[in-house]
Design an enzyme around this catalytic site. Structure first.
Site, short mmCIF file in Angstrom:
data_model
loop_
_atom_site.label_atom_id
_atom_site.label_comp_id
_atom_site.label_asym_id
_atom_site.label_seq_id
_atom_site.Cartn_x
_atom_site.Cartn_y
_atom_site.Cartn_z
CD GLU A 158 -2.87 -1.10 -0.03
OE1 GLU A 158 -3.17 0.19 -0.54
OE2 GLU A 158 -3.40 -2.13 -0.49
CG ASP A 184 1.85 -6.95 -5.84
OD1 ASP A 184 1.57 -6.50 -4.85
OD2 ASP A 184 1.43 -7.80 -6.55
#
Length: 457
Positions: free
Chosen positions: A298, A380
């Protein structure tokens, strides 16, 4: 400005079949999305998980995930048809001019003369229309919560809480909707053909206000935020924030389990003061390093300026929407196609303009999902560079299993609907080939499910 005015004159043609065109757009979108859903339903009938997940999920979990996906798909077919019937009925029976006329009568009979005028009538119209829409949506909402989600063990709401949330939402609509709608209509009426510049500036101000006021005045009406207790998780998250120079102000836990078993984590706030919120269900069902890995993903969005870029795109989108609205706001042929021959209310113009814009919205949705999936891969990769490859992969797999999330997807359906890559794609990008840590286990069996929030991790 001259171009927009010339375009406005060009498309304002007497007897132009606006109603037929908008009905065609609506039916076209319904058929297209139904076609995509049928393609996805075939995928949900598969008997074996994708190869990338064969060693990660048991057959029992996969079967339950497929059953849940099919149940949601069937419900989606029914709810889409229900919505389409409502929309066509609204158009066919000229519900908009009739409702506008009724609200005008109510205004004349029951309100003092000083409240007369388009803005007041528009407010009454808006809230009457909203109440009718809410009532019509109640069966769908109730079934989704207390039948579908209940069947698969996701629902945590009681009917009392469901009704309470509904009433609070309507109350907020009144408290916030009256001044916002009044300002919107006032700007359009008083600033001439260049109103879209002022609407755009007003929209930016509203967004900044919402970011500031939401956690203080709105969120507490529905959920409780508590400071995260001292411990390894708080230490790990604060260390991650310091490492990334993330301007963390507060770290909260939210009682998401009050309504659903879903899990999520997110951040919000102004550029110089951010707050991180972690769902209690995520903490309950994940190891500390897995929660930190999720947050590294995040915060990767923040560090890579994804949130700033998306905010900029949203501002451009809002500007061109308002600019295009200036082309349609005085289009008498559009109003007349829908039964407005004497009055041309701004709010009606905006509703009809939104319907006419449907094909463009479909294209924007597709492009934004393509961009969003790209950003997810980048976030990611950011987490991997921080050393959380294994932890993030484990967390994604665990959440996928607990959520009974869709294990695979039709490429066309996913391209149009999904803002996140499917799990096999993410594991492939993470270089995941199974847990080599010695803690590897057999494919995970079914356990109490956690339903993901609207925006998955």
């Amino acid at each position: 400005m001259d171009f927009l005015q010339r375009l406005a004159r060009f498309i304002d043609r007497p007897l132009f079949p606006w109603k037929s065109l908008i009905v065609g757009f609506s039916l076209g979108q319904y058929i297209f999305e139904g076609f995509l859903s049928l393609r996805q339903y075939k995928v949900l009938q598969q008997k074996k998980p994708p190869k990338a997940l064969e060693g990660e999920v048991s057959q029992e979990v996969f079967d339950k995930s497929q059953a849940y996906g099919r149940a949601k798909a069937k419900f989606g077919f029914v709810s889409s048809l229900y919505g389409q019937i409502q929309n066509l009925g609204l158009i066919y029976y000229d519900a908009l001019p009739k409702l506008w006329g009724v609200t005008g009568i109510v205004l004349a009979r029951y309100f003092p003369a000083r409240f007369s005028g388009e803005i007041t009538q528009s407010i009454i119209f808006f809230f009457t229309f909203n109440i009718i829409s809410t009532v019509l949506s109640l069966p769908i909402s109730y079934y989704s919560t207390f039948v579908l989600e209940e069947k698969f063990g996701f629902n945590k709401q009681t009917p009392k809480l469901w009704i309470s949330d509904l009433l609070k939402g309507q109350a907020l609509m009144v408290v916030l909707g009256v001044p916002l709608l009044s300002a919107f209509l006032g700007i359009v009426k008083k600033t001439g053909n260049s109103f879209f510049f002022y609407l755009w500036a007003f929209g930016i101000g509203v967004q900044v206000f919402a970011i500031t006021i939401y956690p203080i005045a709105i969120l507490p009406l529905f959920n409780k935020l508590s400071p995260l207790e001292e411990g390894p998780l708080k230490t790990g998250v604060e260390g991650l924030a310091r490492k990334l120079q993330f301007p963390l102000k507060e770290l909260y836990v939210i009682d998401g389990s009050k309504r659903s078993a879903h899990s999520n984590a997110y951040f919000y706030g102004l550029p110089w003061k951010k707050h991180i919120v972690i769902y209690d269900t995520l903490i309950e069902k994940s190891d500390t390093d897995e929660v930190v890995a999720v947050l590294s993903h995040e915060l990767g969005h923040w560090s890579l300026s994804h949130t700033t870029k998306l905010f900029g795109i949203s501002q451009f989108h809002m500007f061109y929407i308002f600019a295009l609205f200036s082309v349609f706001v005085n289009n008498r042929s559009l109003y007349q196609s829908f039964g407005f021959h004497q009055e041309f209310p701004i709010i009606i113009g905006f509703i009809l303009f939104s319907d006419a814009l449907a094909p463009m919205d479909t294209v924007v949705k597709l492009l934004m999902n393509i961009l969003s999936r790209r950003y997810e891969f980048q976030a990611d990769e950011f987490a991997v560079k921080l050393g959380y490859s294994t932890e993030l992969a484990r967390s994604l797999i665990k959440l996928q299993i607990q959520n009974l999330s869709t294990m695979d997807a039709d490429w066309m359906y996913a391209s149009y609907h999904f803002s996140h890559p499917i799990l096999p794609e993410r594991l492939g990008a993470l270089g995941w080939h199974g847990d080599k840590s010695g803690d590897a286990k057999k494919p995970v069996e079914s356990e109490k499910a956690i339903r993901a929030a609207d925006r998955e991790l």
